[in-house]
Scaffold this motif. Structure first.
Motif, short mmCIF file in Angstrom:
data_model
loop_
_atom_site.label_atom_id
_atom_site.label_comp_id
_atom_site.label_asym_id
_atom_site.label_seq_id
_atom_site.Cartn_x
_atom_site.Cartn_y
_atom_site.Cartn_z
N GLY A 112 0.80 -1.21 0.00
CA GLY A 112 0.00 0.00 0.00
C GLY A 112 0.84 1.27 0.00
O GLY A 112 2.02 1.25 -0.37
N GLN A 113 0.22 2.34 0.44
CA GLN A 113 0.87 3.65 0.43
C GLN A 113 1.25 4.10 1.83
O GLN A 113 0.66 3.67 2.82
N ILE A 114 2.24 4.97 1.89
CA ILE A 114 2.65 5.57 3.16
C ILE A 114 1.76 6.78 3.41
O ILE A 114 1.89 7.80 2.74
N SER A 115 0.86 6.66 4.35
CA SER A 115 -0.11 7.73 4.59
C SER A 115 0.56 9.01 5.09
O SER A 115 1.49 8.95 5.91
N PRO A 116 0.08 10.17 4.64
CA PRO A 116 0.60 11.45 5.14
C PRO A 116 0.36 11.63 6.64
O PRO A 116 0.95 12.51 7.26
N SER A 117 -0.48 10.78 7.22
CA SER A 117 -0.74 10.88 8.66
C SER A 117 0.53 10.67 9.48
O SER A 117 0.62 11.11 10.64
N LEU A 118 1.54 10.00 8.89
CA LEU A 118 2.81 9.81 9.61
C LEU A 118 3.44 11.15 10.00
O LEU A 118 4.22 11.22 10.95
N LEU A 119 3.11 12.19 9.28
CA LEU A 119 3.70 13.49 9.54
C LEU A 119 3.23 14.07 10.87
O LEU A 119 3.80 15.05 11.36
N GLU A 120 2.19 13.48 11.45
CA GLU A 120 1.74 13.89 12.79
C GLU A 120 2.73 13.44 13.87
O GLU A 120 2.70 13.94 14.98
N LEU A 121 3.59 12.49 13.52
CA LEU A 121 4.51 11.93 14.51
C LEU A 121 5.81 12.73 14.52
O LEU A 121 6.87 12.26 14.10
N GLN A 122 5.72 13.93 15.03
CA GLN A 122 6.85 14.85 14.97
C GLN A 122 8.00 14.48 15.90
O GLN A 122 9.07 15.07 15.84
N HIS A 123 7.77 13.51 16.78
CA HIS A 123 8.84 13.06 17.69
C HIS A 123 9.47 11.76 17.22
O HIS A 123 10.31 11.19 17.92
N LEU A 124 9.09 11.31 16.02
CA LEU A 124 9.60 10.05 15.48
C LEU A 124 11.10 10.15 15.20
O LEU A 124 11.55 11.05 14.49
N LYS A 125 11.86 9.20 15.76
CA LYS A 125 13.31 9.17 15.57
C LYS A 125 13.77 7.98 14.73
O LYS A 125 14.83 8.05 14.10
N TYR A 126 12.98 6.92 14.73
CA TYR A 126 13.41 5.67 14.10
C TYR A 126 12.27 5.15 13.23
O TYR A 126 11.19 4.85 13.72
N LEU A 127 12.51 5.05 11.91
CA LEU A 127 11.50 4.55 10.98
C LEU A 127 12.13 3.47 10.10
O LEU A 127 13.05 3.75 9.32
N ASP A 128 11.66 2.23 10.23
CA ASP A 128 12.19 1.10 9.47
C ASP A 128 11.03 0.38 8.80
O ASP A 128 10.22 -0.27 9.45
N LEU A 129 10.95 0.51 7.47
CA LEU A 129 9.93 -0.16 6.67
C LEU A 129 10.59 -1.12 5.68
O LEU A 129 10.05 -1.42 4.61
N ASN A 130 11.74 -1.62 6.04
CA ASN A 130 12.57 -2.47 5.19
C ASN A 130 11.82 -3.71 4.70
O ASN A 130 11.09 -4.36 5.44
N GLU A 131 12.04 -4.04 3.40
CA GLU A 131 11.54 -5.27 2.78
C GLU A 131 10.02 -5.39 2.83
O GLU A 131 9.47 -6.46 3.11
N ASN A 132 9.32 -4.30 2.56
CA ASN A 132 7.88 -4.36 2.36
C ASN A 132 7.58 -4.03 0.90
O ASN A 132 8.47 -4.12 0.04
N ASN A 133 6.36 -3.67 0.61
CA ASN A 133 5.99 -3.41 -0.77
C ASN A 133 5.17 -2.12 -0.85
O ASN A 133 4.04 -2.12 -1.34
N PHE A 134 5.75 -1.04 -0.34
CA PHE A 134 5.09 0.25 -0.38
C PHE A 134 5.27 0.89 -1.76
O PHE A 134 6.31 0.71 -2.41
N SER A 135 4.28 1.63 -2.19
CA SER A 135 4.36 2.34 -3.46
C SER A 135 3.89 3.77 -3.22
O SER A 135 2.70 4.00 -3.03
N ASP A 136 4.82 4.69 -3.22
CA ASP A 136 4.46 6.07 -2.94
C ASP A 136 5.67 6.95 -3.19
O ASP A 136 6.79 6.46 -3.40
#
Length: 420
Positions: A112-136
């Protein structure tokens, strides 16, 4: 006497009142402290509602075929997003700081897609989406300015036409975009130069554009870069002028499966912190530079499939500084010649792969003095004599001597795997 007794009663009352006030103060303080501790405990276990909703919107944009996000939800027992699979929160504030949804198996991929809602997580330090099937388009992530670690590798359908957005992520220390198509990101060198805290950079198989200009490193550039993987990009030797800006900090360098041509640059010998260097499957030629003697920490060197036209004993002399550290040496298919030299000065050697060269002579008895040697590949050479006594190799797990000129044994027996 009566006056005295009255005075004593007054004094006792005053003392009682003082003690009473002190006791009440302590009880109030303890109660307030208890409330504070309970409030802190609540913050440790409950996430911020706004961020919980953002995560749910992120989930709604995904296709989760295997229920990996089954702990995410609005039910009463699922309201604390800090307890959701792949989510981590700050123990004191409750803010989401970690999202780790990497997949170790193809059949567990999120789509699927990476939702813009992630931008609400302004304290996010670590993001790992390795080996998935995102299209965006991943440029939207530019607003996550507190990111330290970003791994989007293995998402073959992600889009990214430039890397200018990385300049907004100035706190990045680890960046992995392996397999993300960056063929249009002509600004990739300049963008990387603008990450002052970057320690690990992995851009393997990204179809990186060739370097046509060499932008100078800014004052706050990434002088701390220690791990660099630019393998499988068809890069030319023009990469050197940028690479050698980081000579003092680099520890692991992988430039394998590119289009590097000509002699190996002397400047590699200036990378005094280097422990692992991989240059296999290029078009490098000639001799190993004498400057490699400066690499006293080198543990692994892979020059497999190049055109190194010198004798093996001369090659090894250039690695004299690594006699106590070298553990892995791959020089197969590299046109090395001469007889097998004395390897015993490399006391830590674990793997030696020198197949399909032009090596001749017999296997020297001195190999028995390599107590750590586990794998030895000398197949496809011109080695003569008889198959050696296997007791020569006390720790060997794999021996490959196929396609030589050894006497008295069938070819299929020249390869042996020992049982542990």
């Amino acid at each position: 006497m009566i006056m005295f007794m009255k005075m004593m009663m007054v004094e006792n009352f005053r003392q009682f009142l003082h003690v009473f006030v002190v006791v009440m103060f302590l009880l109030f303080t303890k109660s307030a402290l208890g409330l504070s501790l309970r409030a802190e405990e609540d913050a440790k276990t409950k996430c911020i509602e706004r961020e919980r909703q953002a995560l749910l919107k992120f989930k709604d944009a995904l296709i989760d075929d295997y229920g990996r996000l089954s702990s995410w939800g609005s039910d009463e027992d699922k309201k604390d997003c800090c307890k959701w699979s792949g989510v981590g929160c700050n123990n004191h504030t409750g803010h989401v700081t970690i999202i780790d949804l990497h997949s170790s198996h193809d059949y567990q991929q999120l789509r699927g897609q990476i939702s813009p809602s992630l931008l609400e997580l302004q304290h996010l330090k670590y993001l790992d989406l390795n080996e998935n099937n995102f299209s965006d388009d991943i440029i939207k992530l530019r607003n996550l300015s507190n990111l330290h670690h970003l791994n989007l590798s293995g998402n073959y359908h992600l889009k990214c036409e430039n890397l200018e957005w990385l300049s907004h992520l100035s706190l990045l220390s680890h960046l992995d975009l392996t397999n993300v198509n960056l063929s249009k990101a002509t600004d990739w060198v300049q963008s990387i130069n603008n990450l002052p805290l970057l320690k690990e950079l992995r851009l393997s198989s990204c179809t990186l554009p060739a370097i046509t200009t060499h932008p100078p490193l800014p004052f706050n550039s990434s002088a701390s870069l220690s791990i660099l993987d630019l393998s499988r990009n068809n890069l030319s030797s023009s990469i050197y002028s940028w690479l050698f800006n980081f000579s003092s900090s680099l520890i692991n360098v992988d430039l394998s499966r590119n289009q590097l041509k000509g002699p190996i640059p002397n400047s590699f010998g200036g990378m005094i912190s280097l422990t692992n260097l991989s240059l296999h499957h290029n078009h490098l030629e000639g001799a190993l530079p004498k400057s490699f003697a400066n690499l006293t920490r080198l543990r692994s060197l892979d020059l497999h499939k190049n055109n190194l036209t010198e004798e093996l004993h001369q090659f090894l002399q250039k690695l004299s500084g690594a006699e106590d550290s070298l553990e892995v040496l791959y020089v197969g298919y590299s046109r090395l010649s001469g007889s097998l030299p004395d390897f015993t000065r490399f006391s830590s050697l674990i793997e030696l792969s020198a197949g399909y060269n032009q090596l001749s002579g017999s296997i020297p008895e001195i190999f028995r003095q390599l107590p750590s040697l586990v794998s030895l590949e000398l197949n496809g050479n011109q080695i003569t004599g008889s198959l050696p006594d296997l007791s020569m190799f006390p720790s060997l797990m794999e021996l490959d001597l196929r396609d030589n000129q050894l006497n008295g044994y069938y070819t299929q027996k020249y390869w042996t795997t020992f049982q542990a």
